[in-house]
Design a protein around this motif. Structure first.
Motif, PDB file in Angstrom:
ATOM      1  N   GLY A 171       0.793  -1.224   0.000  1.00 20.43           N
ATOM      2  CA  GLY A 171       0.000   0.000   0.000  1.00 20.43           C
ATOM      3  C   GLY A 171       0.821   1.268   0.000  1.00 20.43           C
ATOM      4  N   MET A 172       2.096   1.160  -0.362  1.00 18.17           N
ATOM      5  CA  MET A 172       2.962   2.342  -0.455  1.00 18.17           C
ATOM      6  C   MET A 172       2.263   3.419  -1.286  1.00 18.17           C
ATOM      7  N   PRO A 173       2.269   4.692  -0.830  1.00 20.62           N
ATOM      8  CA  PRO A 173       1.662   5.752  -1.634  1.00 20.62           C
ATOM      9  C   PRO A 173       2.236   5.775  -3.046  1.00 20.62           C
ATOM     10  N   VAL A 174       1.361   5.984  -4.016  1.00 18.88           N
ATOM     11  CA  VAL A 174       1.784   5.926  -5.412  1.00 18.88           C
ATOM     12  C   VAL A 174       2.905   6.916  -5.689  1.00 18.88           C
ATOM     13  N   GLU A 175       2.800   8.112  -5.154  1.00 15.05           N
ATOM     14  CA  GLU A 175       3.838   9.115  -5.429  1.00 15.05           C
ATOM     15  C   GLU A 175       5.198   8.701  -4.853  1.00 15.05           C
ATOM     16  N   GLU A 176       5.172   8.016  -3.700  1.00 12.51           N
ATOM     17  CA  GLU A 176       6.421   7.519  -3.128  1.00 12.51           C
ATOM     18  C   GLU A 176       6.970   6.373  -3.964  1.00 12.51           C
TER      19      GLU A 176
END
Length: 334
Positions: free
Chosen positions: A311-316
């Motif tokens: 679930g890592m943020p997409v931007e990261e």
């Protein structure tokens, strides 16, 4: 890297596992994953790797062949590996058709690792008997090999013919996954390569013995002694503090599926992010650190980038992928 050193294999891992998300949010993550695959293709990564799981509450990829089709349709060079496809859960004839179409679409770029799986609930969800998984695997693998000849053959007492014929000859790339002697015997008997789920030299030796006994030729795609899942950051301490729980989420859920005797290259026993960092299976590293890992392992190694882990943020995830493409990849062939 120094002169004479061969670069490691580079892999972009995508499984879409993460905390439960609204359909709109999960849709955005799927679209981001396909865009990341296209970016990876354009910047020289070697492989996209995905996998199959069912009956989960965490979004883990249940339909990797559909995802592979999206990736193959938007890329032109990079390979796509499904590692593993739980083949006993699939209708053998339909699976032969689906893989043949993907093989044609990708010009031979799809590699399928046929696994048994290790969760009885996945079999129950698909109306399959867990205790019959070995026989189901034998049937589906033999059916695939028969079907891809393009010739009529007997299946469950009737004559069938599967079309279209695949692009690859003699058939689309197909490996048998597993960490057991039965998996090695099955692969050897069918003349298929073996893909162990961990670094298991003793299983490789046993496989070659079985090939010799069966009169088949085969090879083993052996994972390296050290396998780690990477996230690239200019400041690993900050990234562990902000995003370590995403890595822990995947590590713990994957570990919860493993029985005591399971062998996996990425198995974790960590109970918190601090322990996970110390363990070294999931790593957040700088570009320089990543190049050092590549230098240590050379051609034997594999750099597995996991930008959307847990679930890592997409931007990261994009930040990690771009750092890898811009500050690591160019240095692997220097």
């Amino acid at each position: 890297m120094s002169a004479g050193t061969t670069a490691p294999t580079t892999v972009l891992r995508i499984n879409l596992a993460g905390p439960p998300a609204a359909p709109a949010d999960l849709s955005a993550r799927y679209r981001a994953a396909v865009e990341m695959a296209r970016y990876a293709d354009e910047h020289g990564l070697g492989m996209i790797q995905t996998e199959e799981h069912h009956a989960t509450d965490n979004g883990w990829m249940p339909s990797p062949l559909a995802f592979a089709g999206a990736v193959l349709g938007t890329t032109g060079r990079i390979g796509v590996t499904v590692s593993a496809l739980i083949t006993p859960l699939h209708d053998p004839l339909r699976l032969a058709e689906d893989i043949a179409v993907l093989d044609l679409l990708g010009g031979g770029r799809l590699v399928t690792v046929a696994g048994l799986g290790y969760r009885p609930e996945e079999y129950a969800a698909h109306g399959k008997e867990w205790r019959n998984r070995g026989a189901l695997q034998d049937e589906v693998l033999q059916t695939l090999l028969n079907a891809w000849t393009g010739e009529p053959f007997t299946y469950q007492g009737r004559t069938v013919q599967v079309t279209p014929r695949p692009y690859s000859r003699p058939h689309p790339p197909l490996l048998v996954g597993g960490a057991s002697r039965p998996a090695a015997r099955r692969a050897a008997r069918l003349g298929l390569p073996l893909f162990p789920s961990a670094h298991l030299p003793e299983l490789e030796r046993y496989y070659h013995e079985q090939c010799a006994a069966a009169g088949t030729d085969g090879w083993v795609l052996q994972p390296p002694p050290r396998t780690c899942l990477l996230h690239i950051s200019e400041d690993p301490d900050r990234s562990w503090a902000e995003h370590g729980d995403h890595l822990l989420y995947e590590a713990q859920r994957y570990a919860a599926w493993q029985s005591a005797g399971s062998r996996s290259a990425v198995r974790s026993a960590a109970r918190d992010a601090v322990a996970l960092r110390a363990e070294g299976v999931y790593r957040i590293v700088t570009p320089d650190d990543c190049v050092e890992l590549a230098q240590e392992d050379g051609a034997r190694g594999t750099l597995i980038l996991h930008p959307l882990c847990g679930g890592m943020p997409v931007e990261e995830g994009w930040r990690s992928l771009r750092l890898f493409a811009e500050k690591v990849l160019p240095r692997l062939t220097e």
